[in-house]
Design a protein around this motif. Structure first.
Motif, PDB file in Angstrom:
ATOM      1  N   PHE A   5      -5.255  -1.565  12.936  1.00 44.63           N
ATOM      2  CA  PHE A   5      -6.185  -1.078  13.947  1.00 44.63           C
ATOM      3  C   PHE A   5      -7.502  -0.669  13.295  1.00 44.63           C
ATOM      4  O   PHE A   5      -7.547  -0.363  12.103  1.00 44.63           O
ATOM      5  N   TYR A   6      -8.512  -0.639  14.141  1.00 46.53           N
ATOM      6  CA  TYR A   6      -9.816  -0.164  13.685  1.00 46.53           C
ATOM      7  C   TYR A   6      -9.722   1.284  13.206  1.00 46.53           C
ATOM      8  O   TYR A   6      -9.095   2.081  13.888  1.00 46.53           O
ATOM      9  N   PRO A   7     -10.366   1.676  12.119  1.00 45.59           N
ATOM     10  CA  PRO A   7     -11.171   0.832  11.235  1.00 45.59           C
ATOM     11  C   PRO A   7     -10.389   0.305  10.037  1.00 45.59           C
ATOM     12  O   PRO A   7     -10.962  -0.318   9.155  1.00 45.59           O
ATOM     13  N   TYR A   8      -9.074   0.582  10.026  1.00 51.82           N
ATOM     14  CA  TYR A   8      -8.307   0.318   8.803  1.00 51.82           C
ATOM     15  C   TYR A   8      -8.173  -1.164   8.482  1.00 51.82           C
ATOM     16  O   TYR A   8      -8.084  -1.557   7.326  1.00 51.82           O
ATOM     17  N   GLN A   9      -8.138  -2.017   9.531  1.00 52.71           N
ATOM     18  CA  GLN A   9      -7.810  -3.423   9.301  1.00 52.71           C
ATOM     19  C   GLN A   9      -8.839  -4.153   8.440  1.00 52.71           C
ATOM     20  O   GLN A   9      -8.524  -5.179   7.866  1.00 52.71           O
ATOM     21  N   ASN A  10     -10.039  -3.600   8.364  1.00 47.73           N
ATOM     22  CA  ASN A  10     -11.053  -4.268   7.548  1.00 47.73           C
ATOM     23  C   ASN A  10     -11.406  -3.490   6.289  1.00 47.73           C
ATOM     24  O   ASN A  10     -12.439  -3.729   5.675  1.00 47.73           O
ATOM     25  N   CYS A  11     -10.556  -2.538   5.926  1.00 46.79           N
ATOM     26  CA  CYS A  11     -10.874  -1.688   4.770  1.00 46.79           C
ATOM     27  C   CYS A  11     -10.639  -2.409   3.451  1.00 46.79           C
ATOM     28  O   CYS A  11      -9.764  -3.261   3.334  1.00 46.79           O
ATOM     29  N   LYS A  12     -11.404  -2.000   2.478  1.00 45.83           N
ATOM     30  CA  LYS A  12     -11.153  -2.394   1.101  1.00 45.83           C
ATOM     31  C   LYS A  12     -10.328  -1.283   0.443  1.00 45.83           C
ATOM     32  O   LYS A  12     -10.415  -0.130   0.836  1.00 45.83           O
ATOM     33  N   VAL A  13      -9.513  -1.670  -0.533  1.00 46.43           N
ATOM     34  CA  VAL A  13      -8.666  -0.697  -1.217  1.00 46.43           C
ATOM     35  C   VAL A  13      -9.264  -0.397  -2.592  1.00 46.43           C
ATOM     36  O   VAL A  13      -9.566  -1.316  -3.357  1.00 46.43           O
ATOM     37  N   LEU A  41      -7.545  -5.063   3.021  1.00 47.71           N
ATOM     38  CA  LEU A  41      -6.447  -5.091   3.982  1.00 47.71           C
ATOM     39  C   LEU A  41      -6.598  -6.200   5.016  1.00 47.71           C
ATOM     40  O   LEU A  41      -5.787  -6.318   5.917  1.00 47.71           O
ATOM     41  N   ALA A  42      -7.659  -7.010   4.878  1.00 50.59           N
ATOM     42  CA  ALA A  42      -7.900  -8.060   5.873  1.00 50.59           C
ATOM     43  C   ALA A  42      -6.696  -9.003   5.948  1.00 50.59           C
ATOM     44  O   ALA A  42      -6.199  -9.462   4.929  1.00 50.59           O
ATOM     45  N   ASP A  43      -6.214  -9.234   7.164  1.00 51.55           N
ATOM     46  CA  ASP A  43      -5.057 -10.105   7.380  1.00 51.55           C
ATOM     47  C   ASP A  43      -5.490 -11.205   8.346  1.00 51.55           C
ATOM     48  O   ASP A  43      -5.661 -10.972   9.533  1.00 51.55           O
ATOM     49  N   SER A  44      -5.672 -12.414   7.823  1.00 52.46           N
ATOM     50  CA  SER A  44      -6.243 -13.485   8.644  1.00 52.46           C
ATOM     51  C   SER A  44      -5.275 -13.953   9.735  1.00 52.46           C
ATOM     52  O   SER A  44      -5.669 -14.666  10.647  1.00 52.46           O
ATOM     53  N   THR A  45      -3.994 -13.544   9.663  1.00 55.12           N
ATOM     54  CA  THR A  45      -3.048 -13.938  10.710  1.00 55.12           C
ATOM     55  C   THR A  45      -3.115 -12.983  11.900  1.00 55.12           C
ATOM     56  O   THR A  45      -2.453 -13.189  12.896  1.00 55.12           O
ATOM     57  N   LEU A  46      -3.916 -11.934  11.771  1.00 56.22           N
ATOM     58  CA  LEU A  46      -4.131 -11.025  12.892  1.00 56.22           C
ATOM     59  C   LEU A  46      -5.608 -11.071  13.227  1.00 56.22           C
ATOM     60  O   LEU A  46      -6.453 -11.046  12.327  1.00 56.22           O
ATOM     61  N   LEU A  60       0.844  -1.202   0.000  1.00 56.93           N
ATOM     62  CA  LEU A  60       0.000   0.000   0.000  1.00 56.93           C
ATOM     63  C   LEU A  60       0.875   1.247   0.000  1.00 56.93           C
ATOM     64  O   LEU A  60       0.653   2.169  -0.772  1.00 56.93           O
ATOM     65  N   ALA A  61       1.908   1.254   0.814  1.00 59.39           N
ATOM     66  CA  ALA A  61       2.794   2.415   0.883  1.00 59.39           C
ATOM     67  C   ALA A  61       3.477   2.648  -0.463  1.00 59.39           C
ATOM     68  O   ALA A  61       3.646   3.777  -0.901  1.00 59.39           O
ATOM     69  N   LEU A  62       3.846   1.554  -1.113  1.00 58.53           N
ATOM     70  CA  LEU A  62       4.550   1.681  -2.380  1.00 58.53           C
ATOM     71  C   LEU A  62       3.657   2.234  -3.482  1.00 58.53           C
ATOM     72  O   LEU A  62       4.081   3.000  -4.324  1.00 58.53           O
ATOM     73  N   ARG A  63       2.403   1.786  -3.457  1.00 56.70           N
ATOM     74  CA  ARG A  63       1.493   2.178  -4.526  1.00 56.70           C
ATOM     75  C   ARG A  63       0.921   3.581  -4.363  1.00 56.70           C
ATOM     76  O   ARG A  63       0.463   4.190  -5.297  1.00 56.70           O
ATOM     77  N   SER A  64       0.917   4.082  -3.131  1.00 57.88           N
ATOM     78  CA  SER A  64       0.251   5.362  -2.902  1.00 57.88           C
ATOM     79  C   SER A  64       1.205   6.511  -3.211  1.00 57.88           C
ATOM     80  O   SER A  64       2.413   6.359  -3.232  1.00 57.88           O
ATOM     81  N   SER A  98      -5.251   7.506  -7.803  1.00 58.78           N
ATOM     82  CA  SER A  98      -4.959   7.644  -6.369  1.00 58.78           C
ATOM     83  C   SER A  98      -5.640   6.525  -5.589  1.00 58.78           C
ATOM     84  O   SER A  98      -6.728   6.079  -5.959  1.00 58.78           O
ATOM     85  N   LEU A  99      -4.988   6.087  -4.504  1.00 55.39           N
ATOM     86  CA  LEU A  99      -5.539   4.995  -3.700  1.00 55.39           C
ATOM     87  C   LEU A  99      -6.426   5.522  -2.587  1.00 55.39           C
ATOM     88  O   LEU A  99      -6.154   6.560  -1.989  1.00 55.39           O
ATOM     89  N   PHE A 100      -7.453   4.746  -2.290  1.00 56.09           N
ATOM     90  CA  PHE A 100      -8.411   5.086  -1.243  1.00 56.09           C
ATOM     91  C   PHE A 100      -8.699   3.868  -0.392  1.00 56.09           C
ATOM     92  O   PHE A 100      -8.595   2.735  -0.868  1.00 56.09           O
ATOM     93  N   LEU A 101      -9.082   4.122   0.863  1.00 60.57           N
ATOM     94  CA  LEU A 101      -9.572   3.048   1.733  1.00 60.57           C
ATOM     95  C   LEU A 101     -11.059   3.255   1.939  1.00 60.57           C
ATOM     96  O   LEU A 101     -11.542   4.389   2.022  1.00 60.57           O
ATOM     97  N   TYR A 102     -11.753   2.141   2.047  1.00 59.00           N
ATOM     98  CA  TYR A 102     -13.209   2.193   2.149  1.00 59.00           C
ATOM     99  C   TYR A 102     -13.690   1.188   3.188  1.00 59.00           C
ATOM    100  O   TYR A 102     -13.176   0.073   3.260  1.00 59.00           O
ATOM    101  N   TYR A 103     -14.630   1.603   4.023  1.00 60.52           N
ATOM    102  CA  TYR A 103     -15.312   0.635   4.888  1.00 60.52           C
ATOM    103  C   TYR A 103     -16.696   1.177   5.225  1.00 60.52           C
ATOM    104  O   TYR A 103     -17.000   2.352   4.994  1.00 60.52           O
ATOM    105  N   THR A 104     -17.531   0.315   5.757  1.00 58.80           N
ATOM    106  CA  THR A 104     -18.864   0.726   6.165  1.00 58.80           C
ATOM    107  C   THR A 104     -18.916   0.807   7.678  1.00 58.80           C
ATOM    108  O   THR A 104     -18.701  -0.194   8.353  1.00 58.80           O
ATOM    109  N   ASP A 105     -19.122   1.995   8.197  1.00 60.19           N
ATOM    110  CA  ASP A 105     -19.196   2.174   9.645  1.00 60.19           C
ATOM    111  C   ASP A 105     -20.580   1.770  10.138  1.00 60.19           C
ATOM    112  O   ASP A 105     -21.592   2.231   9.608  1.00 60.19           O
ATOM    113  N   GLU A 106     -20.595   0.912  11.151  1.00 57.26           N
ATOM    114  CA  GLU A 106     -21.873   0.377  11.647  1.00 57.26           C
ATOM    115  C   GLU A 106     -22.236   0.949  13.010  1.00 57.26           C
ATOM    116  O   GLU A 106     -23.213   0.530  13.622  1.00 57.26           O
TER     117      GLU A 106
END
Ligand SMILES: [Zn+2]
Length: 202
Positions: free
Chosen positions: A69-77, A40-45, A1-5, A85-93
């Motif tokens: 960390f919340y909310p980034y760990q479950n974001c879609k790219v 960004l979902a990482d099943s090892t965390l 993500l850092a490289l692409r942004s 340009s790159l963006f992060l997206y999630y649905t806040d509940e």
């Protein structure tokens, strides 16, 4: 993500300025103007157990992009179809209804070295965690005294340091403690693996 942004975000063509911090986006705009690249979902965390934020204001355009960390760990790219340009997206509940949110990625704000894990003392012994963290009982008491029941990991915590907070709860089915642990990603991953193993035994 850092490289692409982008180091410097290109704003002249598209004017994404309102998305420097989290901002509401409607589904139609998302679909029309952006392509999904992944998530960004990482099943090892064990992200579903972590509900903390970094100390900065959530809405700020200076807020760290703490990937584990919340909310980034479950974001879609997503990427802007026009300027890429790159963006992060999630649905806040957490509010009255689901709120889809989008944020432009500024690579200077990305923090990936820390991760966190939350668990109930009823299901997992703190002793096993301390061993993996290399924290003895004296230091454990000192750390919990320092952080109390805080849900906010300080943004300047180093990967070699350990954050532990403890929230006691009392319920009709029994009392217990919810521990929130944060440290370097490698050691949190190790604890998460143990934790998942213990859960699978139940
Ligand atoms: Zn764009």
């Amino acid at each position: 993500l850092a490289l692409r942004s982008n180091k410097r975000v290109v704003l002249d063509r598209c004017n994404h300025d309102s998305f420097q911090g989290w901002s509401h986006v409607d589904y139609k705009k998302l679909e029309k103007d952006f392509d999904q690249l992944g998530d960004l979902a990482d099943s090892t965390l064990n992200n579903t157990y972590a509900g903390l934020k970094h100390a900065e204001d959530y809405w700020s355009k200076e807020a760290l992009i703490a990937l584990n960390f919340y909310p980034y760990q479950n974001c879609k790219v997503f990427a802007c179809k026009s300027c890429k340009s790159l963006f992060l997206y999630y649905t806040d509940e957490s509010g009255h209804g689901p709120s889809p949110r989008l944020r432009l990625v500024n690579s200077e704000l990305i923090r990936d070295e820390l991760a966190c894990l939350e668990f109930d003392s009823k299901y997992f012994a703190i002793g096993e965690v301390l061993e993996t963290l290399g924290v003895d009982i004296v230091n454990f008491n000192r750390i919990v005294d320092q952080y109390g029941d805080s849900m906010m990991v300080p943004p300047d915590l180093k990967a070699s340091e350990v954050f532990i907070s403890a929230r006691k709860y009392f319920s009709s089915s029994g009392n217990g403690t919810i521990y929130l642990i944060s440290s370097g990603k490698r050691v949190i991953r190790e604890i998460t693996a143990k934790f998942n193993k213990a859960r699978n035994r139940m």
